[in-house]
Design a protein around this motif. Structure first.
Motif, PDB file in Angstrom:
ATOM      1  N   MET A  19       0.826  -1.200   0.000  1.00  0.00           N
ATOM      2  CA  MET A  19       0.000   0.000   0.000  1.00  0.00           C
ATOM      3  C   MET A  19       0.867   1.259   0.000  1.00  0.00           C
ATOM      4  O   MET A  19       0.545   2.240  -0.661  1.00  0.00           O
ATOM      5  CB  MET A  19      -0.932  -0.009   1.210  1.00  0.00           C
ATOM      6  CG  MET A  19      -2.026  -1.058   1.142  1.00  0.00           C
ATOM      7  SD  MET A  19      -3.217  -0.700  -0.179  1.00  0.00           S
ATOM      8  CE  MET A  19      -3.947   0.803   0.454  1.00  0.00           C
ATOM      9  N   LEU A  20       1.974   1.187   0.718  1.00  0.00           N
ATOM     10  CA  LEU A  20       2.874   2.333   0.787  1.00  0.00           C
ATOM     11  C   LEU A  20       3.494   2.613  -0.575  1.00  0.00           C
ATOM     12  O   LEU A  20       3.593   3.772  -1.004  1.00  0.00           O
ATOM     13  CB  LEU A  20       3.961   2.090   1.826  1.00  0.00           C
ATOM     14  CG  LEU A  20       4.899   3.274   2.118  1.00  0.00           C
ATOM     15  CD1 LEU A  20       4.093   4.466   2.626  1.00  0.00           C
ATOM     16  CD2 LEU A  20       5.965   2.871   3.117  1.00  0.00           C
ATOM     17  N   TYR A  21       3.909   1.550  -1.281  1.00  0.00           N
ATOM     18  CA  TYR A  21       4.474   1.700  -2.616  1.00  0.00           C
ATOM     19  C   TYR A  21       3.439   2.289  -3.589  1.00  0.00           C
ATOM     20  O   TYR A  21       3.759   3.127  -4.441  1.00  0.00           O
ATOM     21  CB  TYR A  21       4.980   0.370  -3.148  1.00  0.00           C
ATOM     22  CG  TYR A  21       6.244  -0.114  -2.475  1.00  0.00           C
ATOM     23  CD1 TYR A  21       7.330   0.738  -2.309  1.00  0.00           C
ATOM     24  CD2 TYR A  21       6.336  -1.418  -2.004  1.00  0.00           C
ATOM     25  CE1 TYR A  21       8.488   0.286  -1.691  1.00  0.00           C
ATOM     26  CE2 TYR A  21       7.487  -1.866  -1.379  1.00  0.00           C
ATOM     27  CZ  TYR A  21       8.570  -1.004  -1.220  1.00  0.00           C
ATOM     28  OH  TYR A  21       9.709  -1.450  -0.595  1.00  0.00           O
ATOM     29  N   ALA A  22       2.197   1.842  -3.445  1.00  0.00           N
ATOM     30  CA  ALA A  22       1.132   2.352  -4.304  1.00  0.00           C
ATOM     31  C   ALA A  22       0.914   3.841  -4.050  1.00  0.00           C
ATOM     32  O   ALA A  22       0.699   4.624  -4.991  1.00  0.00           O
ATOM     33  CB  ALA A  22      -0.159   1.577  -4.058  1.00  0.00           C
ATOM     34  N   PHE A  23       1.004   4.235  -2.779  1.00  0.00           N
ATOM     35  CA  PHE A  23       0.838   5.650  -2.449  1.00  0.00           C
ATOM     36  C   PHE A  23       1.969   6.483  -3.046  1.00  0.00           C
ATOM     37  O   PHE A  23       1.739   7.543  -3.609  1.00  0.00           O
ATOM     38  CB  PHE A  23       0.793   5.841  -0.930  1.00  0.00           C
ATOM     39  CG  PHE A  23       0.790   7.286  -0.514  1.00  0.00           C
ATOM     40  CD1 PHE A  23      -0.360   8.050  -0.629  1.00  0.00           C
ATOM     41  CD2 PHE A  23       1.953   7.881  -0.026  1.00  0.00           C
ATOM     42  CE1 PHE A  23      -0.358   9.383  -0.257  1.00  0.00           C
ATOM     43  CE2 PHE A  23       1.957   9.216   0.340  1.00  0.00           C
ATOM     44  CZ  PHE A  23       0.794   9.972   0.232  1.00  0.00           C
ATOM     45  N   TYR A  24       3.197   5.968  -2.926  1.00  0.00           N
ATOM     46  CA  TYR A  24       4.333   6.698  -3.488  1.00  0.00           C
ATOM     47  C   TYR A  24       4.202   6.827  -5.011  1.00  0.00           C
ATOM     48  O   TYR A  24       4.541   7.863  -5.589  1.00  0.00           O
ATOM     49  CB  TYR A  24       5.637   6.000  -3.130  1.00  0.00           C
ATOM     50  CG  TYR A  24       6.078   6.212  -1.708  1.00  0.00           C
ATOM     51  CD1 TYR A  24       5.822   7.399  -1.046  1.00  0.00           C
ATOM     52  CD2 TYR A  24       6.756   5.210  -1.009  1.00  0.00           C
ATOM     53  CE1 TYR A  24       6.218   7.593   0.270  1.00  0.00           C
ATOM     54  CE2 TYR A  24       7.162   5.394   0.306  1.00  0.00           C
ATOM     55  CZ  TYR A  24       6.888   6.588   0.935  1.00  0.00           C
ATOM     56  OH  TYR A  24       7.278   6.776   2.235  1.00  0.00           O
ATOM     57  N   ALA A  25       3.740   5.758  -5.648  1.00  0.00           N
ATOM     58  CA  ALA A  25       3.554   5.789  -7.104  1.00  0.00           C
ATOM     59  C   ALA A  25       2.506   6.829  -7.489  1.00  0.00           C
ATOM     60  O   ALA A  25       2.683   7.584  -8.458  1.00  0.00           O
ATOM     61  CB  ALA A  25       3.135   4.411  -7.605  1.00  0.00           C
ATOM     62  N   LEU A  26       1.415   6.871  -6.713  1.00  0.00           N
ATOM     63  CA  LEU A  26       0.372   7.852  -6.976  1.00  0.00           C
ATOM     64  C   LEU A  26       0.899   9.267  -6.761  1.00  0.00           C
ATOM     65  O   LEU A  26       0.621  10.172  -7.557  1.00  0.00           O
ATOM     66  CB  LEU A  26      -0.828   7.601  -6.054  1.00  0.00           C
ATOM     67  CG  LEU A  26      -1.989   8.602  -6.158  1.00  0.00           C
ATOM     68  CD1 LEU A  26      -2.568   8.612  -7.570  1.00  0.00           C
ATOM     69  CD2 LEU A  26      -3.069   8.276  -5.136  1.00  0.00           C
ATOM     70  N   LEU A  27       1.686   9.442  -5.723  1.00  0.00           N
ATOM     71  CA  LEU A  27       2.240  10.753  -5.417  1.00  0.00           C
ATOM     72  C   LEU A  27       3.154  11.246  -6.538  1.00  0.00           C
ATOM     73  O   LEU A  27       3.061  12.395  -6.977  1.00  0.00           O
ATOM     74  CB  LEU A  27       3.012  10.691  -4.102  1.00  0.00           C
ATOM     75  CG  LEU A  27       3.553  12.018  -3.551  1.00  0.00           C
ATOM     76  CD1 LEU A  27       2.415  12.968  -3.250  1.00  0.00           C
ATOM     77  CD2 LEU A  27       4.391  11.766  -2.302  1.00  0.00           C
ATOM     78  N   LEU A  28       4.022  10.355  -7.030  1.00  0.00           N
ATOM     79  CA  LEU A  28       4.932  10.725  -8.104  1.00  0.00           C
ATOM     80  C   LEU A  28       4.172  11.010  -9.402  1.00  0.00           C
ATOM     81  O   LEU A  28       4.499  11.949 -10.138  1.00  0.00           O
ATOM     82  CB  LEU A  28       5.968   9.623  -8.322  1.00  0.00           C
ATOM     83  CG  LEU A  28       7.023   9.449  -7.220  1.00  0.00           C
ATOM     84  CD1 LEU A  28       7.859   8.208  -7.477  1.00  0.00           C
ATOM     85  CD2 LEU A  28       7.913  10.692  -7.139  1.00  0.00           C
ATOM     86  N   THR A  29       3.157  10.190  -9.673  1.00  0.00           N
ATOM     87  CA  THR A  29       2.360  10.395 -10.881  1.00  0.00           C
ATOM     88  C   THR A  29       1.618  11.720 -10.826  1.00  0.00           C
ATOM     89  O   THR A  29       1.567  12.463 -11.816  1.00  0.00           O
ATOM     90  CB  THR A  29       1.346   9.247 -11.056  1.00  0.00           C
ATOM     91  OG1 THR A  29       2.036   8.000 -11.081  1.00  0.00           O
ATOM     92  CG2 THR A  29       0.560   9.404 -12.346  1.00  0.00           C
ATOM     93  N   ALA A  30       1.055  12.022  -9.649  1.00  0.00           N
ATOM     94  CA  ALA A  30       0.336  13.288  -9.487  1.00  0.00           C
ATOM     95  C   ALA A  30       1.287  14.466  -9.649  1.00  0.00           C
ATOM     96  O   ALA A  30       0.942  15.479 -10.269  1.00  0.00           O
ATOM     97  CB  ALA A  30      -0.351  13.328  -8.128  1.00  0.00           C
ATOM     98  N   ALA A  31       2.489  14.347  -9.093  1.00  0.00           N
ATOM     99  CA  ALA A  31       3.472  15.430  -9.204  1.00  0.00           C
ATOM    100  C   ALA A  31       3.872  15.653 -10.657  1.00  0.00           C
ATOM    101  O   ALA A  31       3.987  16.798 -11.117  1.00  0.00           O
ATOM    102  CB  ALA A  31       4.702  15.106  -8.354  1.00  0.00           C
ATOM    103  N   ALA A  32       4.086  14.557 -11.397  1.00  0.00           N
ATOM    104  CA  ALA A  32       4.449  14.676 -12.803  1.00  0.00           C
ATOM    105  C   ALA A  32       3.311  15.287 -13.614  1.00  0.00           C
ATOM    106  O   ALA A  32       3.524  16.154 -14.469  1.00  0.00           O
ATOM    107  CB  ALA A  32       4.811  13.302 -13.361  1.00  0.00           C
ATOM    108  N   ALA A  33       2.077  14.844 -13.333  1.00  0.00           N
ATOM    109  CA  ALA A  33       0.917  15.374 -14.040  1.00  0.00           C
ATOM    110  C   ALA A  33       0.727  16.854 -13.731  1.00  0.00           C
ATOM    111  O   ALA A  33       0.425  17.655 -14.617  1.00  0.00           O
ATOM    112  CB  ALA A  33      -0.336  14.592 -13.650  1.00  0.00           C
ATOM    113  N   TYR A  34       0.936  17.217 -12.483  1.00  0.00           N
ATOM    114  CA  TYR A  34       0.786  18.615 -12.081  1.00  0.00           C
ATOM    115  C   TYR A  34       1.828  19.486 -12.770  1.00  0.00           C
ATOM    116  O   TYR A  34       1.523  20.585 -13.240  1.00  0.00           O
ATOM    117  CB  TYR A  34       0.922  18.725 -10.561  1.00  0.00           C
ATOM    118  CG  TYR A  34       0.550  20.082 -10.019  1.00  0.00           C
ATOM    119  CD1 TYR A  34      -0.769  20.543 -10.090  1.00  0.00           C
ATOM    120  CD2 TYR A  34       1.497  20.901  -9.429  1.00  0.00           C
ATOM    121  CE1 TYR A  34      -1.116  21.785  -9.591  1.00  0.00           C
ATOM    122  CE2 TYR A  34       1.157  22.145  -8.922  1.00  0.00           C
ATOM    123  CZ  TYR A  34      -0.146  22.578  -9.005  1.00  0.00           C
ATOM    124  OH  TYR A  34      -0.494  23.815  -8.512  1.00  0.00           O
ATOM    125  N   GLY A  35       3.050  18.979 -12.853  1.00  0.00           N
ATOM    126  CA  GLY A  35       4.096  19.705 -13.566  1.00  0.00           C
ATOM    127  C   GLY A  35       3.744  19.909 -15.020  1.00  0.00           C
ATOM    128  O   GLY A  35       4.022  20.975 -15.600  1.00  0.00           O
TER     129      GLY A  35
END
Length: 281
Positions: A2-18
């Motif tokens: 679950m922690l890895y999934a959260f980190y993946a979501l966080l990185l994806t959101a950051a990239a999308a936001y950029g």
């Protein structure tokens, strides 16, 4: 896991936001008269902050107005809330003269108050004709929060379209898409899910891949001279950090409404940073 999934979501959101902060996706709503129709003071920023932040950008050349169907007088604070609405709109560069609050006994604030769709639609029609409105924006059929008055704005818009579409300056109408409760409160982390499900990115994808006609994808017209008048089926607005700060500042103008749960809303709500609009006319 679950922690890895959260980190993946966080990185994806950051990239999308950029990606969105590169402003590759431009709004087609430029140099036009727009009215945002809301049910109560504070709706304009709690739900439509990213929309107002984008459409009021000076380079877009829009005239943006706000039509509020009630003063939000359910708790006897109507006069105060009207002043708060004006102050909030001023944070987005909207003049006081462009903010209208209706005072009608038939349009009382309250989750048990059922507004007559014909009355709401008639008010939209009168306002559109008076101010030569070309685009109306309001809630969708679920009203984001499910509030009866929010939904009444959509039902009134439906009446307006069915009754006046052939005799109005309004060319397009958009509604704010409601999402699930879980997605609603994960703030910018919802951006990857939004991007995966929206049609708003289709014109950009077409340009980047070189497939299909951009004009056909977003408006069904092929004339380059009409390109500025094209209106896509969906719009997506993602606020820059400065726009998020702007919206939070506007929300703070609603002092009478800033109880503890609304303070949490400002922090966690996806609607403070992301708006997805669907075209209904």
């Amino acid at each position: 896991m679950m922690l890895y999934a959260f980190y993946a979501l966080l990185l994806t959101a950051a990239a999308a936001y950029g990606f969105f902060q590169g402003r590759y996706l431009k709004t087609p709503l430029t140099r036009t008269n727009i009215v945002l129709v809301i049910a109560h003071p504070d709706d304009e920023v709690m739900f439509f902050g990213p929309t107002l932040a984008e459409l009021t950008r000076s380079e877009n050349g829009n005239t943006v107005r706000v039509l509020c169907m009630s003063s939000g007088n359910h708790d006897g604070l109507g006069e105060k809330r009207k002043k708060e609405l004006v102050a909030s709109c001023r944070s987005f560069g909207i003049r006081e003269s462009h903010v209208t609050v209706l005072e009608r006994d038939e349009l009382k604030d309250g989750p048990k108050e059922l507004w007559d769709p014909s009355l709401v639609g008639d008010q939209m029609n009168l306002y559109a004709k008076k101010h030569n409105i070309e685009t109306i924006i309001t809630f969708d059929e679920k009203g984001v929060s499910g509030h009866t008055n929010h939904i009444a704005c959509y039902v009134g818009l439906t009446y307006f379209i069915q009754t006046f579409k052939n005799n109005t300056p309004v060319k397009t109408c958009y509604v704010l898409k409601s999402i699930s409760l879980l997605r609603k409160y994960i703030s910018i982390l919802d951006l990857p899910f939004t991007m995966a499900m929206t049609e708003a990115l289709m014109p950009l994808v077409s340009q980047l891949t070189g497939h299909g006609s951009v004009a056909v994808l977003i408006g069904g017209q092929n004339s380059a001279t009409n390109r500025t008048n094209l209106r896509p089926s969906e719009l997506l607005f993602v606020s820059a950090p400065s726009a998020i700060v702007q919206a939070k500042g506007a929300m703070e103008k609603h002092e009478s409404q800033m109880v503890w749960f609304r303070k949490l809303y400002v922090i966690f709500s996806r609607y403070m940073s992301i708006n997805e609009l669907r075209r209904v006319m």
